[in-house]
Enzyme design. Structure first.
Site, PDB file in Angstrom:
ATOM      1  N   HIS A 153       0.843  -1.194   0.000  1.00  0.00           N
ATOM      2  CA  HIS A 153       0.000   0.000   0.000  1.00  0.00           C
ATOM      3  C   HIS A 153       0.878   1.243   0.000  1.00  0.00           C
ATOM      4  O   HIS A 153       2.097   1.159   0.177  1.00  0.00           O
ATOM      5  CB  HIS A 153      -0.927   0.025   1.228  1.00  0.00           C
ATOM      6  CG  HIS A 153      -0.201   0.168   2.539  1.00  0.00           C
ATOM      7  ND1 HIS A 153       0.156  -0.913   3.312  1.00  0.00           N
ATOM      8  CD2 HIS A 153       0.253   1.264   3.215  1.00  0.00           C
ATOM      9  CE1 HIS A 153       0.774  -0.491   4.407  1.00  0.00           C
ATOM     10  NE2 HIS A 153       0.864   0.841   4.379  1.00  0.00           N
ATOM     11  N   HIS A 198      -6.196  -1.637   4.503  1.00  0.00           N
ATOM     12  CA  HIS A 198      -6.022  -0.523   3.572  1.00  0.00           C
ATOM     13  C   HIS A 198      -5.174  -0.943   2.376  1.00  0.00           C
ATOM     14  O   HIS A 198      -4.283  -1.784   2.482  1.00  0.00           O
ATOM     15  CB  HIS A 198      -5.428   0.713   4.245  1.00  0.00           C
ATOM     16  CG  HIS A 198      -4.058   0.533   4.838  1.00  0.00           C
ATOM     17  ND1 HIS A 198      -3.647  -0.613   5.461  1.00  0.00           N
ATOM     18  CD2 HIS A 198      -3.007   1.384   4.908  1.00  0.00           C
ATOM     19  CE1 HIS A 198      -2.409  -0.459   5.893  1.00  0.00           C
ATOM     20  NE2 HIS A 198      -1.992   0.733   5.562  1.00  0.00           N
ATOM     21  N   HIS A 213       4.673   7.303   2.356  1.00  0.00           N
ATOM     22  CA  HIS A 213       5.431   6.054   2.326  1.00  0.00           C
ATOM     23  C   HIS A 213       4.817   5.014   1.397  1.00  0.00           C
ATOM     24  O   HIS A 213       3.632   5.062   1.080  1.00  0.00           O
ATOM     25  CB  HIS A 213       5.600   5.466   3.736  1.00  0.00           C
ATOM     26  CG  HIS A 213       4.342   4.925   4.358  1.00  0.00           C
ATOM     27  ND1 HIS A 213       3.575   5.652   5.234  1.00  0.00           N
ATOM     28  CD2 HIS A 213       3.739   3.714   4.268  1.00  0.00           C
ATOM     29  CE1 HIS A 213       2.551   4.913   5.646  1.00  0.00           C
ATOM     30  NE2 HIS A 213       2.617   3.737   5.063  1.00  0.00           N
ATOM     31  N   HIS A 245       0.720   0.031  14.905  1.00  0.00           N
ATOM     32  CA  HIS A 245      -0.340   1.013  14.694  1.00  0.00           C
ATOM     33  C   HIS A 245      -1.597   0.583  15.447  1.00  0.00           C
ATOM     34  O   HIS A 245      -1.949  -0.604  15.415  1.00  0.00           O
ATOM     35  CB  HIS A 245      -0.724   1.100  13.214  1.00  0.00           C
ATOM     36  CG  HIS A 245       0.369   1.565  12.303  1.00  0.00           C
ATOM     37  ND1 HIS A 245       0.992   2.774  12.438  1.00  0.00           N
ATOM     38  CD2 HIS A 245       0.932   0.981  11.230  1.00  0.00           C
ATOM     39  CE1 HIS A 245       1.886   2.917  11.476  1.00  0.00           C
ATOM     40  NE2 HIS A 245       1.879   1.838  10.737  1.00  0.00           N
ATOM     41  N   TYR A 254       9.378   2.161  10.096  1.00  0.00           N
ATOM     42  CA  TYR A 254       9.499   3.148   9.013  1.00  0.00           C
ATOM     43  C   TYR A 254      10.948   3.578   8.864  1.00  0.00           C
ATOM     44  O   TYR A 254      11.636   3.807   9.860  1.00  0.00           O
ATOM     45  CB  TYR A 254       8.706   4.414   9.339  1.00  0.00           C
ATOM     46  CG  TYR A 254       7.226   4.304   9.197  1.00  0.00           C
ATOM     47  CD1 TYR A 254       6.625   4.306   7.945  1.00  0.00           C
ATOM     48  CD2 TYR A 254       6.411   4.222  10.317  1.00  0.00           C
ATOM     49  CE1 TYR A 254       5.249   4.229   7.817  1.00  0.00           C
ATOM     50  CE2 TYR A 254       5.041   4.136  10.194  1.00  0.00           C
ATOM     51  CZ  TYR A 254       4.469   4.138   8.936  1.00  0.00           C
ATOM     52  OH  TYR A 254       3.117   4.071   8.818  1.00  0.00           O
ATOM     53  N   GLU A 264       7.972   1.589   4.478  1.00  0.00           N
ATOM     54  CA  GLU A 264       7.494   0.865   5.648  1.00  0.00           C
ATOM     55  C   GLU A 264       7.594  -0.620   5.352  1.00  0.00           C
ATOM     56  O   GLU A 264       7.314  -1.048   4.228  1.00  0.00           O
ATOM     57  CB  GLU A 264       6.027   1.221   5.934  1.00  0.00           C
ATOM     58  CG  GLU A 264       5.421   0.436   7.098  1.00  0.00           C
ATOM     59  CD  GLU A 264       3.921   0.687   7.292  1.00  0.00           C
ATOM     60  OE1 GLU A 264       3.230   1.072   6.324  1.00  0.00           O
ATOM     61  OE2 GLU A 264       3.439   0.483   8.422  1.00  0.00           O
TER      62      GLU A 264
HETATM   63 FE   LIG Z   1       1.553   2.107   5.928  1.00  0.00          FE
END
Ligand SMILES: [Fe+2]
Length: 306
Positions: A153, A198, A213, A245, A254, A264
């Site tokens: 992503h 996501h 990112h 997260h 990261y 990431e």
């Molecule tokens: Fe991410």
């Protein structure tokens, strides 16, 4: 979940300042493979666990940052269907002929309200290395570096993300898995076209077209630790992590490529079914949402973009 339409992220194209150093970073450290270099100097990369021709494109330029992200659709006719829906929405799409990128069929491209170029394509040739499909081993080519499984992503920064949300939901059939609402309005959205938490995300930012990112999926939390070892061993600039997260629940680290583009590597995150409600965050718990263990944001996360 759509049975036709947008399937998943296909590839992303980033600008880099130093091509040899970038190739070393993405192949030796992240664990991708170089597929080919095009006649215009763009370099095409993939992981050994991906089938399609490439998932990552590097273009030499004087500034780092984002050129485009392309999503794969199920069949060629979907490109015509989406072109009409995009035009009816009031956004003009352009055509990129087959072969403009090696191994990739025709694409349509358009600029979304945050200023980012998005493309759709239906056809990709396969390239080596790739998984075997009959009696497959867990890997064909021995994993190396951070052992990235796939490009997963991107998070993009720009204005008008309320309009992005409307466009992705109404025109591309994405759903919003999570969102952050601040007192002055919508700050961030995590959008899914499948069953991941996501496939693309946006954060509100005054300048259009900015890049936060690109993320690679890893197999497990141990591999995030392995990635951290590699970052320290090779003195690669770390933004934050390993951490987790609250939003998406991914376990993450990261860091920056040699041009300053943020990468990431992550693992985990919940399964998102299309009937699930949107999870929402507010300003009181945003720190925990972004970095669950630290419970606060670092300065770089909101301000450093390319
Ligand atoms: Fe991410």
């Amino acid at each position: 979940m759509a049975i036709s339409g947008v399937l998943r992220p296909g590839f992303i194209q980033l600008r880099v300042l130093d091509m040899p150093g970038s190739i070393d970073h993405y192949t030796k450290r992240i664990g991708m493979h170089q597929v080919t270099e095009g006649p215009d100097g763009r370099v095409y990369l993939k992981t050994a666990d991906e089938f399609d021709h490439h998932s990552f494109v590097l273009r030499r330029a004087d500034t780092a940052g984002y050129d485009l992200m392309a999503f794969k659709v199920l069949e060629d006719a979907d490109l015509d269907k989406f072109e009409k829906r995009i035009a009816d929405y009031g956004i003009a799409a352009d055509h990129v002929p087959a072969g403009e990128m090696p191994g990739i069929g025709r694409r349509i491209g358009f600029k979304i309200p945050s200023g980012h170029r998005i493309e759709l394509f239906a056809h990709s040739e396969q390239s080596d290395p790739k998984p075997r499909v009959h009696n497959p081993d867990v890997w064909e080519v021995e994993p190396h570096g951070m052992r990235a499984l796939r490009f997963d992503h991107a998070l993009l920064y720009g204005p008008e993300i309320e309009k992005n949300l409307n466009f992705f939901e109404k025109v591309l059939d994405f759903r919003c898995a999570e969102r952050v609402d601040m007192p002055d309005g919508l700050l961030a959205i995590w959008l899914s076209c499948g069953m991941k938490a996501h496939d693309i995300a946006f954060v509100k930012y005054p300048e259009p077209g900015k890049f936060h990112h690109a993320a690679f999926d890893l197999e497990n939390w141990n591999d995030v630790g392995n990635a951290a070892d590699i970052l320290t061993r090779y003195d690669i600039s770390i933004d934050i992590g390993p951490t987790r997260h609250g939003i998406t629940r991914g376990q993450t680290i990261y860091f920056f490529d040699p041009s300053g583009n943020r990468n990431e590597v992550f693992t985990g995150g919940y399964t998102y079914y299309p009937d699930l409600p949107t999870r929402t965050w507010d300003e009181k718990e945003l720190g925990k949402g972004i970095f669950y263990y630290e419970r606060k944001m670092n300065d770089a996360f909101l301000s450093v973009v390319t």
